[in-house]
Structure formats: structure tokens, C-alpha cells
Motif scaffolding. Structure first.
Motif, PDB file in Angstrom:
ATOM      1  N   UNK A 244       7.215   6.847   6.385  1.00 13.12           N
ATOM      2  CA  UNK A 244       5.844   7.253   6.068  1.00 13.12           C
ATOM      3  C   UNK A 244       5.648   7.417   4.552  1.00 13.12           C
ATOM      4  N   UNK A 245       6.646   7.955   3.869  1.00 17.15           N
ATOM      5  CA  UNK A 245       6.491   8.218   2.429  1.00 17.15           C
ATOM      6  C   UNK A 245       6.503   6.947   1.600  1.00 17.15           C
ATOM      7  N   UNK A 246       7.320   5.963   1.969  1.00 20.90           N
ATOM      8  CA  UNK A 246       7.375   4.743   1.156  1.00 20.90           C
ATOM      9  C   UNK A 246       6.146   3.868   1.375  1.00 20.90           C
ATOM     10  N   UNK A 247       5.423   4.095   2.466  1.00 19.87           N
ATOM     11  CA  UNK A 247       4.289   3.226   2.803  1.00 19.87           C
ATOM     12  C   UNK A 247       2.933   3.874   2.580  1.00 19.87           C
ATOM     13  N   UNK A 248       2.928   5.115   2.093  1.00 14.98           N
ATOM     14  CA  UNK A 248       1.688   5.890   2.061  1.00 14.98           C
ATOM     15  C   UNK A 248       1.594   6.720   0.788  1.00 14.98           C
ATOM     16  N   UNK A 249       0.380   6.794   0.242  1.00 11.46           N
ATOM     17  CA  UNK A 249       0.133   7.711  -0.870  1.00 11.46           C
ATOM     18  C   UNK A 249      -1.116   8.527  -0.581  1.00 11.46           C
ATOM     19  N   UNK A 250      -1.271   9.616  -1.300  1.00 11.89           N
ATOM     20  CA  UNK A 250      -2.422  10.505  -1.140  1.00 11.89           C
ATOM     21  C   UNK A 250      -3.448  10.265  -2.231  1.00 11.89           C
ATOM     22  N   UNK A 251      -4.626  10.835  -2.012  1.00  9.30           N
ATOM     23  CA  UNK A 251      -5.662  10.934  -3.040  1.00  9.30           C
ATOM     24  C   UNK A 251      -5.938  12.416  -3.248  1.00  9.30           C
ATOM     25  N   UNK A 252      -6.149  12.812  -4.464  1.00  5.13           N
ATOM     26  CA  UNK A 252      -6.248  14.224  -4.822  1.00  5.13           C
ATOM     27  C   UNK A 252      -7.292  14.963  -3.991  1.00  5.13           C
ATOM     28  N   UNK A 253      -6.981  16.221  -3.691  1.00  2.00           N
ATOM     29  CA  UNK A 253      -7.858  17.061  -2.887  1.00  2.00           C
ATOM     30  C   UNK A 253      -9.104  17.445  -3.671  1.00  2.00           C
ATOM     31  N   UNK A 254     -10.210  17.617  -2.964  1.00  2.00           N
ATOM     32  CA  UNK A 254     -11.481  18.046  -3.535  1.00  2.00           C
ATOM     33  C   UNK A 254     -12.531  17.998  -2.442  1.00  2.00           C
TER      34      UNK A 254
ATOM     35  N   UNK B 180       5.764  19.456   2.417  1.00  3.87           N
ATOM     36  CA  UNK B 180       6.176  18.051   2.368  1.00  3.87           C
ATOM     37  C   UNK B 180       6.640  17.695   0.956  1.00  3.87           C
ATOM     38  N   UNK B 181       5.910  18.165  -0.039  1.00 10.44           N
ATOM     39  CA  UNK B 181       6.306  17.914  -1.430  1.00 10.44           C
ATOM     40  C   UNK B 181       7.692  18.493  -1.718  1.00 10.44           C
ATOM     41  N   UNK B 182       7.939  19.679  -1.212  1.00  8.81           N
ATOM     42  CA  UNK B 182       9.234  20.327  -1.435  1.00  8.81           C
ATOM     43  C   UNK B 182      10.364  19.526  -0.802  1.00  8.81           C
ATOM     44  N   UNK B 183      10.126  18.998   0.397  1.00  7.35           N
ATOM     45  CA  UNK B 183      11.147  18.197   1.068  1.00  7.35           C
ATOM     46  C   UNK B 183      11.386  16.888   0.324  1.00  7.35           C
ATOM     47  N   UNK B 184      10.323  16.312  -0.198  1.00  8.99           N
ATOM     48  CA  UNK B 184      10.464  15.090  -1.006  1.00  8.99           C
ATOM     49  C   UNK B 184      11.306  15.356  -2.251  1.00  8.99           C
ATOM     50  N   UNK B 185      11.030  16.470  -2.906  1.00 10.91           N
ATOM     51  CA  UNK B 185      11.770  16.816  -4.116  1.00 10.91           C
ATOM     52  C   UNK B 185      13.251  17.007  -3.812  1.00 10.91           C
ATOM     53  N   UNK B 186      13.551  17.670  -2.704  1.00  7.08           N
ATOM     54  CA  UNK B 186      14.944  17.928  -2.327  1.00  7.08           C
ATOM     55  C   UNK B 186      15.712  16.623  -2.121  1.00  7.08           C
ATOM     56  N   UNK B 187      15.046  15.625  -1.528  1.00  2.00           N
ATOM     57  CA  UNK B 187      15.740  14.378  -1.183  1.00  2.00           C
ATOM     58  C   UNK B 187      15.397  13.232  -2.145  1.00  2.00           C
ATOM     59  N   UNK B 188      14.767  13.591  -3.261  1.00  5.58           N
ATOM     60  CA  UNK B 188      14.475  12.603  -4.307  1.00  5.58           C
ATOM     61  C   UNK B 188      13.656  11.424  -3.776  1.00  5.58           C
ATOM     62  N   UNK B 189      12.601  11.749  -3.032  1.00  9.34           N
ATOM     63  CA  UNK B 189      11.670  10.755  -2.499  1.00  9.34           C
ATOM     64  C   UNK B 189      10.324  10.948  -3.204  1.00  9.34           C
ATOM     65  N   UNK B 190       9.727   9.869  -3.661  1.00  2.68           N
ATOM     66  CA  UNK B 190       8.470   9.967  -4.403  1.00  2.68           C
ATOM     67  C   UNK B 190       7.335  10.428  -3.498  1.00  2.68           C
ATOM     68  N   UNK B 191       6.583  11.422  -3.974  1.00  2.00           N
ATOM     69  CA  UNK B 191       5.363  11.887  -3.317  1.00  2.00           C
ATOM     70  C   UNK B 191       4.221  11.545  -4.261  1.00  2.00           C
TER      71      UNK B 191
END
Length: 438
Positions: free
Chosen positions: A353-363, A397-408
Motif C-alpha cells: 500500500x505504501x509504495x503504490x499510494x501517496x497522500x494529499x495534505x489535510x485541510x 502509520x507515519x511512525x511505523x513507516x519511520x521505524x521501518x524506513x518506508x517513505x510516507x
């Protein structure tokens, strides 16, 4: 005789449990031989796949793989589903530790925290108000035309209002389709039929067939229908290079970043989706979905034929779809096309999911404009989570990405649009170089 009676009275020997290696599971990945691994238990879904409510393809996409996290992500009613799985059981995984990585373990802990903390519970008022504002937009458009008549300016203004209503209805039907509104699967299904059928004029089963394949294997060629149209666009890095070396393709893919604007945004809903819906419904003889679609068009033409006649109303409808199509394409594709698009590498659920998907900033605007699909990462990880809770799980999710060195990756709205076009240009150049210089 006495000896025989004594033998008959002995308790039967317990059936020995079968243990299956991970290597053996991986071998069963053919259309006529499909096994799934779910929670360290192996199931033979070869014959049952066609009966699967979500369609057989989504199960086939995980053949020979560990589908545990996908299964958990898609099913809220796990105890109910397990009743059907008993008859498909083959055996237990021989060495469960082989399939469990640290990342998988950490994500499953996160999943449990999400469930225990109530993030999968709905705030009913959110969906009541959202559906109400769609209905109000529809009513406003009709009374605008009724009051001012069918002139050109009214035609355009009403079309913009209805395109807005249709786009928002698209996000709402998405919620019901993912079973993220009601605790009851049946109620979600009923409302999905009403919203996508009567309010939007499309097939509920067609949407399920396409969309759950996309979620199961996002950005995977030949498994995700949302990125699988190589005769128009070549996406990612793998497929342009492969097609270029094989001298395949008849489109000028090195110009696809330009003709994209003339094809996908304006034509996807007015042309392609209409054709695919009709073909799907009649091919499967899905008369319930057909009836709901007919009710949509009956309502539409009943309301507006008095102002523009039958052909004028048809033109009005297609103009609404033309406007909506731009909105739909940019929102749904901005988070995927620019990300990794590849063949199936059997990645774990979190990584895929992380390698195939990106977010757009909240607002506030971005949340409304995208139907909270600006939280595409979180939605893909937890597809049944009510969208008003997606922002709550994002920091975890961001914290888990940081732990495993996966781009968020999270981008501004127009930054995501620009990145989409840039990625099209890059993919086209890769094809061109491979075709002519490879």
C-alpha cells in the motif's frame, strides 16, 4: 463376534492434522489450483472462488500467497466469514515464523490497536449530513432551472451544481461500498445500491468487481484494473521499458503527458464507464443493478425533458458527466499513477500500500473535495475505516513507516496533480528510449 463387538466399541483415532510448508503453498498459484494462506491456515479456494461475493479475481490475485492482512482489511464480519472457510481448509502452516516479518508483526499490532480504540466505529451524523448536502445540491439545481428556465447560463450553472453533487455522491457510495458506514453488511449493501444506482446511475456489483481488485493489489499490472490500460497509457517504470524492448504499442507514449488531458479526464466517465457498466450488467444478467440504473435515468429525464427535450436533456446529462469526469480522474489518480507500478512482487500488505499510494495534505477543502481520499494511504491500509477517522490513524502509520524506513509521501493538492503529469512524461520517455535505443 465378541471380538468384533469389542473392536467396534473402541474410540476412532483422531484425524492427524496436516502441516504444509510455505514453499508448498506458493506452488498453488494457477487458475486451476489456488491456495490461500490466512492466519497460518491453508485454504483451497480453487472451486469456491467463483462464489466469492467480491468476485473470484480478487482471491486469485493472492493465490499461493499470505492473504492474512488483506482478509482482515476487507472483512468486518470475520467470525461469520470463517464459517464458510471451514469447508475449504487444507491444513496449518508448518513453520509460521517463516511468513511473519517484524513489519508484518508491527502492522498487525497497529491493526489491533485500531480495532480496540474504536477507530472503525462510525459517527452516523457525518454520513447523514453528507448525503443530505448531496440531495440539497440536486434539489437546488432543479429549482434553479425551474425558476430561470432552460437558457444557456442556467444550463451551465445547473450542470456545475449537479456535477458537484455527482462527485460527492461518488465519494459517498465509496463509503457504503467499503462497508464503513453501517455495522451491518446488509445495510451497507442496500445503501450502496441506492446511492450508486439511483443517485449515480451505475452498477453496484460492477464497482465492487473493479474497486476491490484495485485495493487488493494496487498498482500491480494485470491485477489492478485502474492502472491496466497499456494501449492508451504506459505507467511506471517496468512496463514502459518492457514494452519498449519488445517493440510493443502503437500510441506515441512519449507524448502521453499531453494527450492524457484530451482522453482520461474528459472521456473516462462519459464514454468508457458507461460502456463498461452496460456490458457488465448484461453479461452477468444483473437485473437489480439494471433496475436501479433505469430509475436514475427515469428520474433525470422526467425532471429535465420539460426544459430541454429528450436530446437536450441527454446533452445536459453528458455535460454533467464531462465535468464530473475531470474531478473524478484527478482525485482518484493523483495518489497512484505517480507511485510505483510494477508486476506482483508478493509484498506484504503494509509495503504494497505504501509504495503504490501517496497522500494529499489535510485541510477542510481538500477533505471535502477528495471525499477524504487525500488520506489514501490510511484508506488503503484500513479500507473499512470510516473516513472521518482516517486522520486519527495517520500519525501511527507515519511512525511505523519511520521505524521501518518506508517513505510516507504527502503532497499539496496541486503538487500531486503536477507529479501525476511528470510521472506520465517520465514513463513515456522510458518507453521511447527502450523502443528506439534499447
Amino acid at each position: 463376534m465378541g471380538a468384533e463387538k469389542k473392536t467396534d466399541s473402541l474410540p476412532s483415532s483422531p484425524i492427524e492434522k496436516r502441516y504444509i510448508s510455505l514453499e508448498e503453498v506458493k506452488k498453488h498459484n494457477q487458475p486451476d489450483d489456488r491456495w490461500l494462506l490466512i492466519e497460518n491456515k491453508v485454504y483451497n479456494i480453487t472451486n469456491w472462488a467463483k462464489k466469492h461475493p467480491g468476485g473470484g479475481k480478487i482471491l486469485g490475485h493472492f493465490s499461493g500467497q499470505d492473504a492474512t492482512d488483506a482478509w482482515r482489511a476487507f472483512h468486518n464480519d470475520k467470525d461469520y466469514v470463517k464459517k464458510f472457510m471451514k469447508a475449504l481448509y487444507v491444513g496449518d502452516l508448518e513453520r509460521p515464523e517463516e511468513s511473519l516479518t517484524e513489519l508484518k508483526s508491527d502492522f498487525r499490532e497497529l491493526r489491533k490497536h485500531v480495532e480496540d480504540s474504536g477507530m472503525l466505529k462510525t459517527k452516523p451524523w457525518f454520513y447523514v449530513l453528507h448525503l443530505a448536502h448531496i440531495i440539497l445540491l440536486e434539489v437546488f439545481a432543479y429549482f434553479l432551472v425551474s425558476y430561470y428556465g432552460g437558457g444557456l447560463y442556467t444550463f451551465i450553472a445547473a450542470a456545475i451544481i449537479l456535477a458537484t453533487a455527482q462527485a460527492q455522491a461518488g465519494w459517498t457510495q465509496h463509503d457504503y461500498g467499503h462497508n464503513s458506514v453501517f455495522p451491518s453488511h446488509k445495510m451497507n449493501k442496500i445503501f450502496h445500491h441506492i446511492v450508486i444506482g439511483h443517485i449515480k446511475g451505475a452498477s453496484s456489483h460492477w464497482w465492487n468487481f473493479r474497486h476491490f481488485q484495485h485495493h487488493a493489489k494496487p498498482n500491480v499490472g494485470k491485477k489492478d484494473p485502474d492502472v491496466d490500460f497499456p494501449y492508451l497509457l504506459l505507467l511506471g517504470e517496468h512496463f514502459p521499458v518492457t514494452w519498449g524492448k519488445q517493440k510493443k504499442g502503437f500510441m506515441p507514449y512519449n507524448q502521453q503527458q499531453n494527450y492524457f488531458f484530451l482522453t482520461m479526464p474528459p472521456l473516462l466517465l462519459p464514454l468508457y464507464f458507461h460502456f463498461e457498466n452496460i456490458l457488465f450488467v448484461f453479461k452477468r444478467r444483473d437485473w437489480v443493478d439494471l433496475l436501479m440504473t433505469v430509475s436514475f435515468f427515469g428520474r433525470y429525464f422526467y425532471l429535465y425533458t420539460q426544459f430541454w427535450g429528450a436530446w437536450g436533456t441527454f446533452g445536459f446529462y453528458m455535460f454533467v458527466r464531462f465535468l464530473e469526469s475531470h474531478w473524478f480522474v484527478w482525485v482518484t489518480q493523483m495518489s497512484h499513477i505517480s507511485m510505483k507500478i510494477d508486476v506482483d512482487r508478493d509484498n506484504d500488505w503494509f509495503t504494497s500500500q505504501l509504495v503504490s499510494t501517496c497522500n494529499v495534505d489535510q485541510g477542510l477543502f481538500n477533505d471535502w473535495f477528495t471525499g477524504h481520499l487525500n488520506f489514501q494511504i490510511e484508506h488503503h491500509l484500513f479500507p473499512t475505516m470510516p473516513r472521518h477517522n482516517l486522520h486519527k490513524v495517520a500519525p501511527l502509520v507515519k511512525s511505523l513507516c519511520k521505524k521501518h524506513n518506508i517513505e510516507y509521501l504527502s503532497l499539496p493538492l496541486f503538487g500531486a496533480f503536477a507529479r501525476l503529469v511528470t510521472s506520465l512524461k517520465k514513463s513515456g520517455e522510458l518507453w521511447y528510449d527502450s523502443y528506439y535505443n534499447g
